[in-house]
Design a protein around this motif. Structure first.
Motif, PDB file in Angstrom:
ATOM      1  N   THR A 183      39.362  33.042  39.579  1.00  0.00           N
ATOM      2  CA  THR A 183      40.059  34.071  40.365  1.00  0.00           C
ATOM      3  C   THR A 183      41.118  34.818  39.565  1.00  0.00           C
ATOM      4  O   THR A 183      41.491  35.930  39.924  1.00  0.00           O
ATOM      5  CB  THR A 183      40.697  33.473  41.634  1.00  0.00           C
ATOM      6  OG1 THR A 183      41.664  32.474  41.270  1.00  0.00           O
ATOM      7  CG2 THR A 183      39.646  32.876  42.559  1.00  0.00           C
ATOM      8  N   LEU A 184      41.575  34.209  38.470  1.00  0.00           N
ATOM      9  CA  LEU A 184      42.573  34.856  37.614  1.00  0.00           C
ATOM     10  C   LEU A 184      41.963  35.389  36.316  1.00  0.00           C
ATOM     11  O   LEU A 184      42.690  35.799  35.418  1.00  0.00           O
ATOM     12  CB  LEU A 184      43.711  33.876  37.309  1.00  0.00           C
ATOM     13  CG  LEU A 184      44.493  33.396  38.541  1.00  0.00           C
ATOM     14  CD1 LEU A 184      45.444  32.265  38.175  1.00  0.00           C
ATOM     15  CD2 LEU A 184      45.243  34.542  39.195  1.00  0.00           C
ATOM     16  N   SER A 241      37.559  38.169  38.566  1.00  0.00           N
ATOM     17  CA  SER A 241      38.402  38.590  39.687  1.00  0.00           C
ATOM     18  C   SER A 241      37.769  39.741  40.464  1.00  0.00           C
ATOM     19  O   SER A 241      37.723  39.728  41.698  1.00  0.00           O
ATOM     20  CB  SER A 241      39.786  38.992  39.182  1.00  0.00           C
ATOM     21  OG  SER A 241      40.548  39.533  40.229  1.00  0.00           O
ATOM     22  N   PRO A 263      45.103  35.068  44.669  1.00  0.00           N
ATOM     23  CA  PRO A 263      44.243  35.984  43.917  1.00  0.00           C
ATOM     24  C   PRO A 263      42.972  36.371  44.675  1.00  0.00           C
ATOM     25  O   PRO A 263      42.406  37.435  44.426  1.00  0.00           O
ATOM     26  CB  PRO A 263      43.919  35.214  42.629  1.00  0.00           C
ATOM     27  CG  PRO A 263      44.208  33.790  42.927  1.00  0.00           C
ATOM     28  CD  PRO A 263      45.245  33.773  44.004  1.00  0.00           C
ATOM     29  N   ALA A 318      41.971  40.200  45.313  1.00  0.00           N
ATOM     30  CA  ALA A 318      40.666  40.699  44.867  1.00  0.00           C
ATOM     31  C   ALA A 318      39.960  41.451  45.997  1.00  0.00           C
ATOM     32  O   ALA A 318      39.371  42.511  45.778  1.00  0.00           O
ATOM     33  CB  ALA A 318      39.803  39.543  44.363  1.00  0.00           C
TER      34      ALA A 318
END
Length: 193
Positions: free
Chosen positions: A49-50, A55, A85, A89
């Motif tokens: 997610t980072l 992302s 995150p 997104a």
């Protein structure tokens, strides 16, 4: 102007994100999860997610999943920090499509100073919101977020998780919160059976 992904593009994004999850996030070996449960693997989704490429895919896949399920929301977010995150997104992908979906952050506990909020970001009162998670074992984090959002006056319409570990979280969330719990990938899709 809306520039939604068409089905083949969404399928491509979904497959590429699956590959990145397997390559970057799946860690094999004995671990104790946040829930206290021991497992033979860990899915460290913050590595996804980072991640610069993943992302954007997270936003596309999660928003596509919500759209396919007919879930309409004004905002998406969840318990800090795993959800942060994911909500961002989704917000970014929605913006790329000309859609207005905000994000929010739910603290583990209400602040005792400042505005004294537990839910931070644009107001959620009276709005349809989706609680998001990267992964869930027991559903506890999602349920904490649902409770805080309901206290803040939000209408929680669904919970959406990137990876379901198949440990009962989905069922517990649906039974306790009374909303659908969607997930993008099951552990079998990641080779974790």
């Amino acid at each position: 102007m809306t520039t939604e992904l068409n089905a083949p593009d969404l399928a491509t994004a979904r497959e590429r994100l699956r590959e990145l999850i397997v390559d970057l996030a799946v860690v094999r070996g004995k671990v104790t999860l946040a829930s206290g449960i021991e497992a033979d693997y860990y899915v460290d989704l913050r590595r996804v997610t980072l991640h610069h490429e993943a992302s954007r895919l997270v936003g596309q896949v999660m928003l596509g999943m919500l759209d396919e399920a007919g879930v309409d929301c004004d905002a998406a977010g969840g318990l800090t920090m795993g959800a942060d995150p994911v909500g961002n997104a989704i917000m970014r992908t929605a913006g790329d499509q000309g859609r207005a979906i905000d994000t929010f952050v739910v603290r583990k506990a209400q602040k005792s100073y400042g505005m004294g909020r537990q839910v931070e970001g644009p107001a959620v009162e009276g709005r349809n919101v989706v609680v998001v998670e990267d992964t869930s074992t027991t559903g506890g984090s999602a349920l904490t977020a649902v409770e805080a959002l309901q206290k803040a006056g939000a209408n929680v319409v669904a919970v959406a998780i990137i990876v379901d570990r198949a440990t009962g979280a989905k069922e517990r969330i649906e039974e306790t919160a009374g909303v659908p719990c969607l997930y993008a990938y099951g552990k079998d899709e990641l080779g974790l059976d």
